[in-house]
Design a protein around this motif. Structure first.
Motif, PDB file in Angstrom:
ATOM      1  N   TRP A  22     -14.359   6.990 -83.086  1.00  0.00           N
ATOM      2  CA  TRP A  22     -14.951   7.044 -81.751  1.00  0.00           C
ATOM      3  C   TRP A  22     -14.279   6.064 -80.796  1.00  0.00           C
ATOM      4  O   TRP A  22     -14.182   6.340 -79.599  1.00  0.00           O
ATOM      5  N   PHE A  25     -11.237   7.929 -79.727  1.00  0.00           N
ATOM      6  CA  PHE A  25     -11.630   9.044 -78.870  1.00  0.00           C
ATOM      7  C   PHE A  25     -12.043   8.568 -77.480  1.00  0.00           C
ATOM      8  O   PHE A  25     -11.584   9.098 -76.467  1.00  0.00           O
ATOM      9  N   LEU A  26     -12.887   7.545 -77.431  1.00  0.00           N
ATOM     10  CA  LEU A  26     -13.408   7.077 -76.138  1.00  0.00           C
ATOM     11  C   LEU A  26     -12.391   6.276 -75.331  1.00  0.00           C
ATOM     12  O   LEU A  26     -12.440   6.295 -74.095  1.00  0.00           O
ATOM     13  N   TRP A  30     -10.370  11.063 -74.997  1.00  0.00           N
ATOM     14  CA  TRP A  30     -11.093  11.694 -73.887  1.00  0.00           C
ATOM     15  C   TRP A  30     -10.545  11.289 -72.525  1.00  0.00           C
ATOM     16  O   TRP A  30     -10.267  12.165 -71.702  1.00  0.00           O
ATOM     17  N   GLN A  33      -7.301  12.960 -72.144  1.00  0.00           N
ATOM     18  CA  GLN A  33      -7.301  14.362 -72.575  1.00  0.00           C
ATOM     19  C   GLN A  33      -6.120  14.601 -73.513  1.00  0.00           C
ATOM     20  O   GLN A  33      -5.325  15.529 -73.338  1.00  0.00           O
ATOM     21  N   LYS A  99     -10.240  20.476 -75.364  1.00  0.00           N
ATOM     22  CA  LYS A  99     -10.142  19.354 -74.432  1.00  0.00           C
ATOM     23  C   LYS A  99     -10.973  19.504 -73.169  1.00  0.00           C
ATOM     24  O   LYS A  99     -11.257  18.517 -72.499  1.00  0.00           O
ATOM     25  N   SER A 101     -14.083  20.153 -72.866  1.00  0.00           N
ATOM     26  CA  SER A 101     -15.482  19.731 -73.040  1.00  0.00           C
ATOM     27  C   SER A 101     -15.533  18.466 -73.897  1.00  0.00           C
ATOM     28  O   SER A 101     -14.955  18.419 -74.976  1.00  0.00           O
ATOM     29  N   PHE A 102     -16.248  17.471 -73.386  1.00  0.00           N
ATOM     30  CA  PHE A 102     -16.406  16.217 -74.126  1.00  0.00           C
ATOM     31  C   PHE A 102     -16.906  16.486 -75.539  1.00  0.00           C
ATOM     32  O   PHE A 102     -16.355  15.986 -76.516  1.00  0.00           O
ATOM     33  N   TRP A 103     -17.977  17.275 -75.653  1.00  0.00           N
ATOM     34  CA  TRP A 103     -18.598  17.493 -76.952  1.00  0.00           C
ATOM     35  C   TRP A 103     -17.726  18.332 -77.873  1.00  0.00           C
ATOM     36  O   TRP A 103     -17.643  18.058 -79.068  1.00  0.00           O
ATOM     37  N   PHE A 105     -14.415  18.530 -77.782  1.00  0.00           N
ATOM     38  CA  PHE A 105     -13.280  17.688 -78.160  1.00  0.00           C
ATOM     39  C   PHE A 105     -13.721  16.628 -79.172  1.00  0.00           C
ATOM     40  O   PHE A 105     -12.994  16.306 -80.113  1.00  0.00           O
ATOM     41  N   SER A 106     -14.932  16.108 -79.009  1.00  0.00           N
ATOM     42  CA  SER A 106     -15.419  15.077 -79.938  1.00  0.00           C
ATOM     43  C   SER A 106     -15.650  15.635 -81.343  1.00  0.00           C
ATOM     44  O   SER A 106     -15.613  14.884 -82.319  1.00  0.00           O
TER      45      SER A 106
END
Length: 133
Positions: A22, A25-26, A30, A33, A99, A101-103, A105-106
């Motif tokens: 995470w 990712f964060l 994200w 992208q 990519k 959508s945040f969710w 992609f997560s």
């Protein structure tokens, strides 16, 4: 017994994998992208879980050290190969649809958490067994 050892391990090493994935990712995935560091972060997470298991107890049997070393060698080799591939190709088409959508992609990063944890579980279990004097 064995199951209580396994249940005690899950939160600790799962948290290591979750936190690293995470963070990547964060902090990069994200906002940029980008999947550029996806595979490298996976390899780093493999190594971190193995190293956390190794340093959890200062006394280690040779078997535990060898198993940990082979896991580190493997994740380094895989990570190097995959990072070189993304550096050469500049993108991984598997991520294109995710990519936006945040969710969505997560999910890829969360799946990597599960993959790392399950793959390194035998190494973690081997290192959870106390060394007999």
């Amino acid at each position: 017994g064995g199951i209580s050892v396994l249940l005690g391990l899950a939160p600790t090493y799962g948290a290591v994998a979750f936190a690293l994935q995470w963070a990547f990712f964060l902090l990069h995935g994200w906002p940029q992208q980008s999947e550029k560091y996806y595979d490298a972060s996976g390899s780093l997470t493999h190594a971190a879980v193995v190293l956390a298991a190794l340093i959890a107890d200062p006394v280690r049997a040779p078997r535990q050290i060898v198993v940990g070393m082979f896991a580190i060698i493997w994740c380094t080799r895989l990570g190097t190969f995959l990072f070189n591939r993304i550096a050469r190709d500049a993108k991984d088409d598997r991520f294109t649809a995710l990519k936006g959508s945040f969710w969505r992609f997560s999910i890829a990063w969360n799946l990597q958490v599960a993959w790392v944890f399950l793959l390194q579980l035998p190494v973690v279990i081997a290192n959870a067994i106390p060394v007999q004097p």
